[in-house]
Motif scaffolding. Structure first.
Motif, short mmCIF file in Angstrom:
data_model
loop_
_atom_site.label_atom_id
_atom_site.label_comp_id
_atom_site.label_asym_id
_atom_site.label_seq_id
_atom_site.Cartn_x
_atom_site.Cartn_y
_atom_site.Cartn_z
N GLY A 93 0.70 -1.25 -0.14
CA GLY A 93 0.12 0.22 -0.10
C GLY A 93 0.75 1.23 0.04
O GLY A 93 1.96 1.26 0.31
N THR A 94 0.15 2.14 -0.29
CA THR A 94 0.81 3.69 -0.02
C THR A 94 1.12 4.12 1.19
O THR A 94 0.28 3.45 2.28
CB THR A 94 0.12 4.77 -0.77
N PRO A 95 1.97 5.07 1.59
CA PRO A 95 2.11 5.28 2.80
C PRO A 95 0.57 5.80 3.45
O PRO A 95 0.38 5.57 4.75
CB PRO A 95 3.07 6.53 2.97
N GLU A 96 -0.01 6.60 2.81
CA GLU A 96 -1.30 6.92 3.28
C GLU A 96 -2.25 5.79 3.59
O GLU A 96 -3.09 5.94 4.57
CB GLU A 96 -1.87 8.08 2.04
N GLU A 97 -2.35 4.92 2.62
CA GLU A 97 -3.12 3.66 2.92
C GLU A 97 -2.72 2.91 4.15
O GLU A 97 -3.70 2.53 4.68
CB GLU A 97 -3.08 2.99 1.72
N LEU A 98 -1.75 2.67 4.32
CA LEU A 98 -0.99 2.06 5.45
C LEU A 98 -1.43 2.85 6.94
O LEU A 98 -1.41 2.16 8.01
CB LEU A 98 0.39 1.52 5.28
N ALA A 99 -1.23 4.06 6.67
CA ALA A 99 -1.40 4.89 7.79
C ALA A 99 -2.72 4.68 8.20
O ALA A 99 -3.29 4.64 9.57
CB ALA A 99 -0.93 6.55 7.52
N GLU A 100 -3.90 4.77 7.44
CA GLU A 100 -5.29 4.65 7.71
C GLU A 100 -5.49 3.36 8.28
O GLU A 100 -6.41 3.14 8.93
CB GLU A 100 -6.00 5.14 6.47
N ARG A 101 -5.02 2.28 7.48
CA ARG A 101 -5.25 0.90 7.79
C ARG A 101 -3.96 0.12 7.98
O ARG A 101 -3.46 -0.50 7.23
CB ARG A 101 -6.14 0.24 6.68
N PRO A 102 -3.18 0.53 9.36
CA PRO A 102 -1.74 -0.21 9.54
C PRO A 102 -1.91 -1.69 9.78
O PRO A 102 -0.77 -2.24 9.44
CB PRO A 102 -1.44 0.44 10.84
N THR A 103 -2.88 -2.35 9.86
CA THR A 103 -2.70 -3.83 9.86
C THR A 103 -3.39 -4.59 8.58
O THR A 103 -3.19 -5.79 8.43
CB THR A 103 -3.76 -4.19 10.94
N LEU A 104 -3.76 -3.77 7.54
CA LEU A 104 -3.98 -4.50 6.12
C LEU A 104 -2.78 -5.01 5.57
O LEU A 104 -1.80 -4.41 5.71
CB LEU A 104 -4.48 -3.38 5.44
N ARG A 105 -2.96 -6.26 5.11
CA ARG A 105 -2.12 -7.13 4.59
C ARG A 105 -2.68 -7.74 3.47
O ARG A 105 -3.88 -8.14 3.00
CB ARG A 105 -1.51 -8.23 5.42
N LEU A 106 -2.02 -7.82 2.10
CA LEU A 106 -2.36 -8.62 1.03
C LEU A 106 -1.96 -9.96 1.29
O LEU A 106 -0.93 -10.28 1.90
CB LEU A 106 -1.33 -7.78 -0.08
#
Length: 131
Positions: A93-106
């Motif tokens: 993810g982009t830094p923004e996407e990961l900041a919004e959802r830090p536990t999200l994993r592909l």
């Protein structure tokens, strides 16, 4: 870890590094001609064949050029004599996407087969959890 499992782990690690670099030839290397991939974006019925697989990557590379990461966090491999599977979780993810959802994993699942003593990826499944 068996020799085959180690070889598969190295193959998938090389593949992920090629994705991260935007190296199309490296991404398609070690895949079968009849590869099947179910990916996050359409087509939802998946793609079949190496040419179709190759065509899916340039738009991803364009998105990734915005600063997105593609980093393996976990990778488990189970290898038989001539077939194997592996599953992985990646920070993608982009830094923004990961900041919004830090536990999200592909989530990635690979099906592999051995042809002439060489492991090749025959199936890939990429997904994100749907909350």
């Amino acid at each position: 870890m068996s020799d085959d499992a180690a070889r598969i782990r190295a193959l998938i690690t090389r593949w992920a590094e090629a994705v991260h670099r935007g190296d199309l030839d490296g991404v398609v290397a070690d895949h079968t001609e009849d590869v099947v991939m179910f990916d996050v974006p359409p087509p939802h019925e998946g793609i079949r064949g190496l040419a179709a697989y190759r065509a899916t990557w340039p738009p991803f590379f364009d998105w990734q050029a915005q600063g997105a990461c593609f980093d393996i966090e976990t990778l488990d491999v189970t290898a038989g004599t001539d077939v194997a599977y592996a599953q992985a979780l990646l920070r993608c993810g982009t830094p923004e996407e990961l900041a919004e959802r830090p536990t999200l994993r592909l989530r990635l699942t690979f099906g592999l087969r051995k042809e002439r003593d060489r492991w090749l990826i025959a199936h890939e499944h990429h997904s994100f959890p749907h909350d």
